[in-house]
Design an enzyme around this catalytic site. Structure first.
Site, PDB file in Angstrom:
ATOM      1  N   TYR A 115      29.959   8.591 -17.685  1.00  0.00           N
ATOM      2  CA  TYR A 115      28.813   9.515 -17.591  1.00  0.00           C
ATOM      3  C   TYR A 115      28.054   9.555 -19.213  1.00  0.00           C
ATOM      4  O   TYR A 115      28.470  10.388 -19.675  1.00  0.00           O
ATOM      5  CB  TYR A 115      29.008  10.901 -17.162  1.00  0.00           C
ATOM      6  CG  TYR A 115      29.685  10.923 -15.662  1.00  0.00           C
ATOM      7  CD1 TYR A 115      29.659   9.816 -14.898  1.00  0.00           C
ATOM      8  CD2 TYR A 115      30.280  12.050 -15.351  1.00  0.00           C
ATOM      9  CE1 TYR A 115      30.103   9.756 -13.554  1.00  0.00           C
ATOM     10  CE2 TYR A 115      30.940  12.261 -14.141  1.00  0.00           C
ATOM     11  CZ  TYR A 115      30.912  11.030 -13.214  1.00  0.00           C
ATOM     12  OH  TYR A 115      31.279  11.106 -11.895  1.00  0.00           O
TER      13      TYR A 115
ATOM     14  N   SER B 272      29.736  14.595  -4.478  1.00  0.00           N
ATOM     15  CA  SER B 272      28.494  14.841  -3.844  1.00  0.00           C
ATOM     16  C   SER B 272      28.404  15.567  -2.525  1.00  0.00           C
ATOM     17  O   SER B 272      27.976  15.243  -1.724  1.00  0.00           O
ATOM     18  CB  SER B 272      27.902  13.393  -3.252  1.00  0.00           C
ATOM     19  OG  SER B 272      27.614  12.605  -4.814  1.00  0.00           O
ATOM     20  N   PRO B 273      29.038  16.736  -2.800  1.00  0.00           N
ATOM     21  CA  PRO B 273      29.292  17.682  -1.602  1.00  0.00           C
ATOM     22  C   PRO B 273      28.176  18.262  -1.018  1.00  0.00           C
ATOM     23  O   PRO B 273      28.145  18.786   0.081  1.00  0.00           O
ATOM     24  CB  PRO B 273      30.234  18.605  -2.234  1.00  0.00           C
ATOM     25  CG  PRO B 273      29.874  19.045  -3.689  1.00  0.00           C
ATOM     26  CD  PRO B 273      29.642  17.527  -3.901  1.00  0.00           C
ATOM     27  N   LEU B 274      27.170  18.268  -1.727  1.00  0.00           N
ATOM     28  CA  LEU B 274      25.857  18.814  -1.163  1.00  0.00           C
ATOM     29  C   LEU B 274      24.706  17.572  -0.938  1.00  0.00           C
ATOM     30  O   LEU B 274      23.635  17.950  -0.587  1.00  0.00           O
ATOM     31  CB  LEU B 274      25.088  19.677  -2.548  1.00  0.00           C
ATOM     32  CG  LEU B 274      25.763  21.185  -2.596  1.00  0.00           C
ATOM     33  CD1 LEU B 274      25.280  21.762  -3.862  1.00  0.00           C
ATOM     34  CD2 LEU B 274      26.027  21.957  -1.488  1.00  0.00           C
TER      35      LEU B 274
ATOM     36  N   LEU C  56      21.870  19.283   1.564  1.00  0.00           N
ATOM     37  CA  LEU C  56      22.804  20.111   2.289  1.00  0.00           C
ATOM     38  C   LEU C  56      22.434  21.558   1.462  1.00  0.00           C
ATOM     39  O   LEU C  56      23.307  22.479   1.845  1.00  0.00           O
ATOM     40  CB  LEU C  56      24.268  19.815   2.283  1.00  0.00           C
ATOM     41  CG  LEU C  56      24.599  18.839   3.262  1.00  0.00           C
ATOM     42  CD1 LEU C  56      26.051  18.326   3.049  1.00  0.00           C
ATOM     43  CD2 LEU C  56      24.320  19.400   4.639  1.00  0.00           C
TER      44      LEU C  56
HETATM   45  N1  LIG Z   1      34.018   9.501  -8.816  1.00  0.00           N
HETATM   46  C1  LIG Z   1      32.695   9.249  -8.340  1.00  0.00           C
HETATM   47  O1  LIG Z   1      32.375   8.248  -8.137  1.00  0.00           O
HETATM   48  C2  LIG Z   1      31.494  10.108  -8.413  1.00  0.00           C
HETATM   49  C3  LIG Z   1      30.337   9.841  -7.695  1.00  0.00           C
HETATM   50  C4  LIG Z   1      29.224  10.973  -7.770  1.00  0.00           C
HETATM   51  C5  LIG Z   1      29.508  12.059  -8.259  1.00  0.00           C
HETATM   52  N2  LIG Z   1      30.751  12.186  -8.998  1.00  0.00           N
HETATM   53  C6  LIG Z   1      30.773  13.847  -9.237  1.00  0.00           C
HETATM   54  O2  LIG Z   1      30.511  14.943  -8.300  1.00  0.00           O
HETATM   55  C7  LIG Z   1      29.575  15.699  -9.246  1.00  0.00           C
HETATM   56  C8  LIG Z   1      28.538  15.858  -7.888  1.00  0.00           C
HETATM   57  O3  LIG Z   1      28.142  15.072  -7.221  1.00  0.00           O
HETATM   58  P1  LIG Z   1      26.516  14.962  -7.271  1.00  0.00           P
HETATM   59  O4  LIG Z   1      25.848  15.539  -8.478  1.00  0.00           O
HETATM   60  O5  LIG Z   1      26.199  13.366  -7.193  1.00  0.00           O
HETATM   61  O6  LIG Z   1      25.973  15.592  -6.017  1.00  0.00           O
HETATM   62  P2  LIG Z   1      25.870  17.165  -5.285  1.00  0.00           P
HETATM   63  O7  LIG Z   1      26.833  18.123  -5.994  1.00  0.00           O
HETATM   64  O8  LIG Z   1      25.874  16.879  -3.900  1.00  0.00           O
HETATM   65  O9  LIG Z   1      24.245  17.547  -5.878  1.00  0.00           O
HETATM   66  C9  LIG Z   1      24.016  18.292  -7.203  1.00  0.00           C
HETATM   67  C10 LIG Z   1      22.626  18.263  -7.164  1.00  0.00           C
HETATM   68  O10 LIG Z   1      22.071  18.922  -6.076  1.00  0.00           O
HETATM   69  C11 LIG Z   1      20.977  19.903  -6.399  1.00  0.00           C
HETATM   70  N3  LIG Z   1      21.480  21.402  -6.259  1.00  0.00           N
HETATM   71  C12 LIG Z   1      22.893  21.817  -6.599  1.00  0.00           C
HETATM   72  N4  LIG Z   1      22.848  23.084  -6.131  1.00  0.00           N
HETATM   73  C13 LIG Z   1      21.717  23.515  -5.520  1.00  0.00           C
HETATM   74  C14 LIG Z   1      20.920  24.671  -5.055  1.00  0.00           C
HETATM   75  N5  LIG Z   1      21.897  25.813  -4.861  1.00  0.00           N
HETATM   76  N6  LIG Z   1      19.748  24.588  -4.544  1.00  0.00           N
HETATM   77  C15 LIG Z   1      19.156  23.458  -4.388  1.00  0.00           C
HETATM   78  N7  LIG Z   1      19.487  22.389  -5.103  1.00  0.00           N
HETATM   79  C16 LIG Z   1      20.930  22.188  -5.527  1.00  0.00           C
HETATM   80  C17 LIG Z   1      21.013  19.885  -8.102  1.00  0.00           C
HETATM   81  O11 LIG Z   1      19.900  18.667  -8.071  1.00  0.00           O
HETATM   82  P3  LIG Z   1      18.521  19.026  -8.664  1.00  0.00           P
HETATM   83  O12 LIG Z   1      18.633  18.734 -10.209  1.00  0.00           O
HETATM   84  O13 LIG Z   1      17.571  18.009  -8.061  1.00  0.00           O
HETATM   85  O14 LIG Z   1      18.108  20.436  -8.631  1.00  0.00           O
HETATM   86  C18 LIG Z   1      22.088  19.295  -8.260  1.00  0.00           C
HETATM   87  O15 LIG Z   1      22.370  18.563  -9.576  1.00  0.00           O
HETATM   88  C19 LIG Z   1      29.097  14.730 -10.155  1.00  0.00           C
HETATM   89  O16 LIG Z   1      28.567  15.798 -11.216  1.00  0.00           O
HETATM   90  C20 LIG Z   1      30.201  14.058 -10.541  1.00  0.00           C
HETATM   91  O17 LIG Z   1      31.018  14.780 -11.420  1.00  0.00           O
HETATM   92  C21 LIG Z   1      31.761  11.559  -8.695  1.00  0.00           C
END
Ligand SMILES: NC(=O)c1ccc[n+]([C@@H]2O[C@H](COP(=O)([O-])OP(=O)(O)OC[C@H]3O[C@@H](n4cnc5c(N)ncnc54)[C@H](OP(=O)(O)O)[C@@H]3O)[C@@H](O)[C@H]2O)c1
Length: 322
Positions: free
Chosen positions: A63, A210-212, A217
């Site tokens: 990152y 990416s739980p959301l 979600l």
């Molecule tokens: N190990 C791996 O290969 C891998 C891959 C992917 C991710 N990850 C890790 O997992 C973490 C989370 O995954 P992710 O960021 O991909 O996906 P996520 O948690 O599913 O989605 C996060 C995004 O959803 C939106 N959001 C969050 N809360 C919200 C709410 N209450 N209302 C409306 N929108 C909301 C925001 O986007 P907006 O900015 O558009 O508002 C936020 O950036 C990452 O930060 C990383 O640390 C790891």
């Protein structure tokens, strides 16, 4: 909600952590997946997470080559958090590198983390390295024995690779703490591909990323389908089935049920999504939602203040498979 044990280590973590990919800056690939945020916002996000019970943070070398780690450590300092007071998980990037680079780069990780110890060091992906998975885990085991890292984890490993990683570490007298993989109401592959069963049997925690589903979600796109066109570019491509008008229509009944169930608990749709994850799979799964605003981090952490009933879980189980 009670703290969770990270695998069979002696590390306790909150069921909800904070994903820090959003802290990676703007000059790298992550901006195609998430909306990057600056230091000031990151500090507010970390403060909101801490204030609402989050005790650990997930970052990675990948990152922004240390940028996310640095932003996180600055945020923790600005929030008055001393090294060791919370747990920090980071990851080594395997691409086109040998296992030796794990040891060669761990000092950089620690430098970027500004004194915060590495509670959990993870192999970011099972592919891409010039060395075998076994060789990589042996280096991780050495770093653990030397006390450089607090625990060893992997990410994106299959059930078979998890078994191998566990066995290699066990032969070194080290426990495999975790496997970070994509899990959500709309991505339940772990139930079919043997990963959930294997993790449970081996006592390995699954960290759900990416739980959301990048916001799907939370119901925000269902409320205004035109918003889907402004999602970050890689999400528009890789999540096109979810973000298309048809995809959103397909998941609308699920989102509606989540809204209804949430009302019973005074919770939002996104909190129901996260609560399903940390309740449905028992202690095996913890989640690391990302946030680009402090309100989102507070909302995610607020998930830990209620518990879905078995019948609510069943309803969501059924609707999420449609
Ligand atoms: N190990 C791996 O290969 C891998 C891959 C992917 C991710 N990850 C890790 O997992 C973490 C989370 O995954 P992710 O960021 O991909 O996906 P996520 O948690 O599913 O989605 C996060 C995004 O959803 C939106 N959001 C969050 N809360 C919200 C709410 N209450 N209302 C409306 N929108 C909301 C925001 O986007 P907006 O900015 O558009 O508002 C936020 O950036 C990452 O930060 C990383 O640390 C790891």
């Amino acid at each position: 909600m009670n703290m969770r044990r990270l695998g069979r280590t002696d590390i306790d973590i909150s069921p909800i952590g904070l994903g820090c990919m959003q802290f990676a800056g703007t000059d790298n690939y992550t901006r195609l997946i998430i909306n990057p945020i600056n230091q000031e916002t990151a500090t507010s996000v970390v403060r909101a997470a801490l204030d609402n019970g989050v005790t650990w943070f997930d970052t990675a070398e990948m990152y922004g080559k240390g940028r996310s780690e640095e932003t996180l450590s600055t945020a923790l300092r600005q929030c008055g958090i001393a090294p060791g007071q919370v747990s920090v998980a980071t990851k080594w990037t395997p691409h086109l590198r040998t296992a030796a680079s794990i040891a060669a780069t761990v000092g950089d990780r620690l430098k970027h983390l500004g004194g915060h110890p590495i509670a959990l060091h993870q192999i970011h992906s099972p592919s891409g390295s010039l060395s075998s998975i076994s060789a990589q885990l042996k280096v991780m085991a050495r770093l653990f024995r030397e006390g450089t890292i607090g625990a060893v984890g992997v990410s994106n490993f299959s059930a078979r690779q998890l078994e191998l990683a566990h066995d290699v570490l066990a032969a070194e007298g080290v426990t495999l703490a975790s496997n970070q993989v994509r899990i959500s109401l709309l991505h339940r592959k772990v139930e079919q591909d043997g990963l959930l069963e294997t993790a449970r049997r081996l006592g390995v925690t699954l960290i759900a990323y990416s739980p959301l589903e990048g916001g799907v979600l939370t119901g925000r796109y269902h409320g205004d389908v035109s918003l889907a066109r402004s999602a970050p570019p890689a999400r528009r491509i890789f999540s096109r089935n979810q973000l298309s008008d048809r995809g959103l229509a397909r998941t609308a009944p699920l989102i509606e049920a989540m809204r209804r169930i949430g009302e019973e608990h005074g919770a939002t749709i996104s909190q129901v999504a996260l609560n399903w994850l940390i309740t449905r799979y028992g202690d095996t799964v913890v989640a690391i939602p990302g946030a680009s605003r402090p309100g989102q981090a507070a909302e995610a952490a607020g998930t830990m203040s209620f518990r879905l009933t078995e019948s609510e879980i069943r309803t969501l189980d059924e609707l999420s498979l449609i």
